[in-house]
Design a protein around this motif. Structure first.
Motif, PDB file in Angstrom:
ATOM      1  N   VAL A  12     -31.593  32.819 -47.347  1.00 51.27           N
ATOM      2  CA  VAL A  12     -30.187  32.450 -47.176  1.00 51.27           C
ATOM      3  C   VAL A  12     -29.639  32.026 -48.537  1.00 51.27           C
ATOM      4  O   VAL A  12     -30.229  31.198 -49.224  1.00 51.27           O
ATOM      5  CB  VAL A  12     -30.032  31.309 -46.143  1.00 51.27           C
ATOM      6  N   VAL A  13     -28.481  32.604 -48.924  1.00 52.17           N
ATOM      7  CA  VAL A  13     -27.908  32.313 -50.239  1.00 52.17           C
ATOM      8  C   VAL A  13     -26.752  31.322 -50.184  1.00 52.17           C
ATOM      9  O   VAL A  13     -26.298  30.855 -51.222  1.00 52.17           O
ATOM     10  CB  VAL A  13     -27.455  33.600 -50.957  1.00 52.17           C
ATOM     11  N   GLY A  14     -26.243  31.004 -48.987  1.00 56.70           N
ATOM     12  CA  GLY A  14     -25.141  30.063 -48.907  1.00 56.70           C
ATOM     13  C   GLY A  14     -24.616  29.873 -47.503  1.00 56.70           C
ATOM     14  O   GLY A  14     -25.181  30.381 -46.535  1.00 56.70           O
ATOM     15  N   TYR A  15     -23.509  29.126 -47.432  1.00 58.05           N
ATOM     16  CA  TYR A  15     -22.867  28.803 -46.161  1.00 58.05           C
ATOM     17  C   TYR A  15     -21.507  29.496 -46.079  1.00 58.05           C
ATOM     18  O   TYR A  15     -20.837  29.660 -47.092  1.00 58.05           O
ATOM     19  CB  TYR A  15     -22.629  27.294 -46.051  1.00 58.05           C
ATOM     20  N   ALA A  60     -25.953  35.294 -40.684  1.00 60.04           N
ATOM     21  CA  ALA A  60     -25.089  36.470 -40.788  1.00 60.04           C
ATOM     22  C   ALA A  60     -25.229  37.093 -42.167  1.00 60.04           C
ATOM     23  O   ALA A  60     -25.547  36.411 -43.142  1.00 60.04           O
ATOM     24  CB  ALA A  60     -23.638  36.087 -40.545  1.00 60.04           C
ATOM     25  N   PHE A  61     -25.012  38.398 -42.229  1.00 58.50           N
ATOM     26  CA  PHE A  61     -24.965  39.099 -43.505  1.00 58.50           C
ATOM     27  C   PHE A  61     -23.513  39.317 -43.877  1.00 58.50           C
ATOM     28  O   PHE A  61     -22.702  39.728 -43.047  1.00 58.50           O
ATOM     29  CB  PHE A  61     -25.668  40.458 -43.418  1.00 58.50           C
ATOM     30  N   LEU A  62     -23.178  39.032 -45.115  1.00 55.24           N
ATOM     31  CA  LEU A  62     -21.859  39.313 -45.663  1.00 55.24           C
ATOM     32  C   LEU A  62     -22.087  40.180 -46.895  1.00 55.24           C
ATOM     33  O   LEU A  62     -22.643  39.713 -47.890  1.00 55.24           O
ATOM     34  CB  LEU A  62     -21.128  38.027 -46.042  1.00 55.24           C
ATOM     35  N   ASN A  63     -21.701  41.443 -46.780  1.00 51.82           N
ATOM     36  CA  ASN A  63     -21.891  42.387 -47.890  1.00 51.82           C
ATOM     37  C   ASN A  63     -23.334  42.377 -48.402  1.00 51.82           C
ATOM     38  O   ASN A  63     -23.590  42.250 -49.590  1.00 51.82           O
ATOM     39  CB  ASN A  63     -20.922  42.096 -49.025  1.00 51.82           C
ATOM     40  N   GLU A  64     -24.291  42.437 -47.497  1.00 52.68           N
ATOM     41  CA  GLU A  64     -25.724  42.550 -47.785  1.00 52.68           C
ATOM     42  C   GLU A  64     -26.376  41.260 -48.303  1.00 52.68           C
ATOM     43  O   GLU A  64     -27.522  41.274 -48.708  1.00 52.68           O
ATOM     44  CB  GLU A  64     -25.988  43.711 -48.742  1.00 52.68           C
ATOM     45  N   SER A  65     -25.665  40.141 -48.317  1.00 53.06           N
ATOM     46  CA  SER A  65     -26.256  38.850 -48.656  1.00 53.06           C
ATOM     47  C   SER A  65     -26.308  37.998 -47.389  1.00 53.06           C
ATOM     48  O   SER A  65     -25.399  38.041 -46.576  1.00 53.06           O
ATOM     49  CB  SER A  65     -25.414  38.130 -49.721  1.00 53.06           C
ATOM     50  N   LYS A  66     -27.387  37.222 -47.247  1.00 50.85           N
ATOM     51  CA  LYS A  66     -27.590  36.436 -46.036  1.00 50.85           C
ATOM     52  C   LYS A  66     -26.982  35.045 -46.169  1.00 50.85           C
ATOM     53  O   LYS A  66     -27.222  34.336 -47.147  1.00 50.85           O
ATOM     54  CB  LYS A  66     -29.086  36.306 -45.743  1.00 50.85           C
ATOM     55  N   TYR A  67     -26.184  34.644 -45.173  1.00 47.15           N
ATOM     56  CA  TYR A  67     -25.536  33.337 -45.114  1.00 47.15           C
ATOM     57  C   TYR A  67     -25.781  32.706 -43.751  1.00 47.15           C
ATOM     58  O   TYR A  67     -26.278  33.363 -42.837  1.00 47.15           O
ATOM     59  CB  TYR A  67     -24.016  33.476 -45.311  1.00 47.15           C
ATOM     60  N   VAL A  68     -25.408  31.440 -43.610  1.00 47.37           N
ATOM     61  CA  VAL A  68     -25.400  30.785 -42.304  1.00 47.37           C
ATOM     62  C   VAL A  68     -23.987  30.300 -42.015  1.00 47.37           C
ATOM     63  O   VAL A  68     -23.237  29.934 -42.922  1.00 47.37           O
ATOM     64  CB  VAL A  68     -26.407  29.619 -42.199  1.00 47.37           C
ATOM     65  N   VAL A  69     -23.627  30.322 -40.727  1.00 49.42           N
ATOM     66  CA  VAL A  69     -22.313  29.899 -40.263  1.00 49.42           C
ATOM     67  C   VAL A  69     -22.535  28.717 -39.330  1.00 49.42           C
ATOM     68  O   VAL A  69     -23.276  28.821 -38.357  1.00 49.42           O
ATOM     69  CB  VAL A  69     -21.591  31.039 -39.507  1.00 49.42           C
ATOM     70  N   PHE A  70     -21.905  27.580 -39.628  1.00 50.83           N
ATOM     71  CA  PHE A  70     -22.054  26.393 -38.794  1.00 50.83           C
ATOM     72  C   PHE A  70     -21.406  26.605 -37.430  1.00 50.83           C
ATOM     73  O   PHE A  70     -20.439  27.346 -37.302  1.00 50.83           O
ATOM     74  CB  PHE A  70     -21.419  25.172 -39.464  1.00 50.83           C
TER      75      PHE A  70
END
Length: 88
Positions: A12-15, A60-70
């Protein structure tokens, strides 16, 4: 904190957040939920001194980078909340 280290270890690279002064997602971007859910359980100090509570984050993936959504705000009304699978 340990939650962030765990997320980093899992790529995960961010929120992502619906509020705040963050950079907006471009209309041409693709947001795809993976179906993975992270449950965050605060330590005793975080819970009783810092008033933190248990919560979940959707991966979730956003433009092939993995993030988390609160889960603090409904991100998508068509995305069912996993009440039956998570005990709080």
């Amino acid at each position: 904190n340990s939650n962030e280290e765990y997320l980093k270890e899992h790529g995960v690279v961010g929120y992502l957040s619906a509020s705040g002064s963050y950079e907006p997602i471009k209309p041409s971007s693709t947001l795809q939920f993976t179906g993975h859910i992270y449950k965050v359980v605060p330590s005793a100090a975080e819970r009783y001194i810092g008033a933190s509570s248990e919560h979940i984050m959707f991966e979730a993936f956003l433009n092939e980078s993995k993030y988390v959504v609160f889960d603090f705000e409904p991100q998508n009304m068509k995305l069912p909340y996993p009440i039956g699978r998570c005990n709080f």
